[in-house]
Motif scaffolding. Sequence first.
Motif, mmCIF file in Angstrom:
data_model
loop_
_atom_site.group_PDB
_atom_site.id
_atom_site.type_symbol
_atom_site.label_atom_id
_atom_site.label_comp_id
_atom_site.label_asym_id
_atom_site.label_seq_id
_atom_site.Cartn_x
_atom_site.Cartn_y
_atom_site.Cartn_z
ATOM 1 N N ASP A 135 4.659 2.015 -4.084
ATOM 2 C CA ASP A 135 3.784 2.431 -5.178
ATOM 3 C C ASP A 135 3.976 1.467 -6.343
ATOM 4 O OD1 ASP A 135 2.408 3.649 -7.241
ATOM 5 O OD2 ASP A 135 3.254 5.647 -6.881
ATOM 6 N N LYS A 142 5.278 -0.645 2.338
ATOM 7 C CA LYS A 142 4.846 0.632 1.759
ATOM 8 C C LYS A 142 5.507 0.764 0.397
ATOM 9 C CE LYS A 142 4.588 5.581 2.620
ATOM 10 N NZ LYS A 142 5.276 6.232 1.530
ATOM 11 N N SER A 172 -6.601 4.452 -11.127
ATOM 12 C CA SER A 172 -5.411 3.947 -10.428
ATOM 13 C C SER A 172 -5.270 2.439 -10.600
ATOM 14 C CB SER A 172 -5.486 4.277 -8.929
ATOM 15 O OG SER A 172 -5.427 5.658 -8.726
ATOM 16 N N MET A 176 -2.172 0.487 -12.325
ATOM 17 C CA MET A 176 -1.414 -0.538 -11.601
ATOM 18 C C MET A 176 -1.359 -1.842 -12.397
ATOM 19 S SD MET A 176 -2.200 -0.170 -7.559
ATOM 20 C CE MET A 176 -3.682 0.767 -7.429
ATOM 21 N N THR A 194 -7.910 -0.802 -5.039
ATOM 22 C CA THR A 194 -8.198 0.567 -4.609
ATOM 23 C C THR A 194 -9.617 0.937 -5.035
ATOM 24 O OG1 THR A 194 -7.510 1.793 -6.587
ATOM 25 C CG2 THR A 194 -5.764 1.152 -5.032
ATOM 26 N N THR A 238 2.900 1.508 -9.178
ATOM 27 C CA THR A 238 3.022 2.129 -10.497
ATOM 28 C C THR A 238 4.457 2.583 -10.775
ATOM 29 O OG1 THR A 238 2.442 4.333 -9.688
ATOM 30 C CG2 THR A 238 0.619 2.914 -10.435
ATOM 31 N N GLN A 239 5.340 2.456 -9.786
ATOM 32 C CA GLN A 239 6.721 2.912 -9.936
ATOM 33 C C GLN A 239 7.656 1.745 -10.224
ATOM 34 O OE1 GLN A 239 7.563 6.248 -9.990
ATOM 35 N NE2 GLN A 239 5.325 6.403 -9.960
ATOM 36 N N ASP A 247 0.854 -1.189 0.000
ATOM 37 C CA ASP A 247 0.000 0.000 0.000
ATOM 38 C C ASP A 247 0.885 1.232 0.000
ATOM 39 O OD1 ASP A 247 -1.997 2.058 0.684
ATOM 40 O OD2 ASP A 247 -3.252 0.373 1.291
ATOM 41 N N ILE A 248 0.383 2.271 -0.607
ATOM 42 C CA ILE A 248 1.120 3.533 -0.668
ATOM 43 C C ILE A 248 0.940 4.341 0.621
ATOM 44 C CG2 ILE A 248 -0.710 4.918 -1.737
ATOM 45 C CD1 ILE A 248 1.507 5.999 -3.631
#
Length: 186
Positions: free
Chosen positions: A39, A37, A66, A70, A61, A41-42, A19-20
């Motif tokens: 992201d 923790k 989003s 993802m 989410t 998408t990174q 989770d972000i």
Amino acid sequence: AEILCERFKKENQDFVVVDIDEDRVQKASMKGYIAIKGDVTQKDFLKTLDFEKISKVFVLTNNDISNSFMILSIKAFCKNKDITIIALANSEENVSKMQKAGANFVVVPTTVTSLLMAEYIGHPITFEVIDAILTEKRNAVIDEIIVLKNSILDGKLVGEVDFDQYKLILFGVLKKNESPLLNETL
């Protein structure tokens, strides 16, 4: 997501929460879950994950954009082509977009809820059975039984099996060549 984690823990399934949001990661850790923790998408974060050990990804989410991004990121980065992605969509119109992005399954909670309500109206007893199975009330549990070669069920027709003896109710039958999911588990 919390219910899913509780179910995985109860069934001794290995899983990791990503989770972000730091507060949600801490909350998951306090419940005894492995939580990171990050992201999804990174690319830098995706590099830290061992996709060879990951068989399923749940994208959960409340934001369809989003979730779609993802899914695209995971599919683009992941070399494991057998990975299954199950995503949440808030709008029925986004289901096909998420599938095109790479999701194998997309669940729309409002659609599922509507189907359950319709089942209740049309078949209240069936609804009670579904509710008992989903909530595991009254020891009602749904599970898969794979008929193994030389087992007591091998070679028997459905009518020949004494389901009462084993306290079972037949819910459905899939032959190996009729289900891609079943083929993957065997």
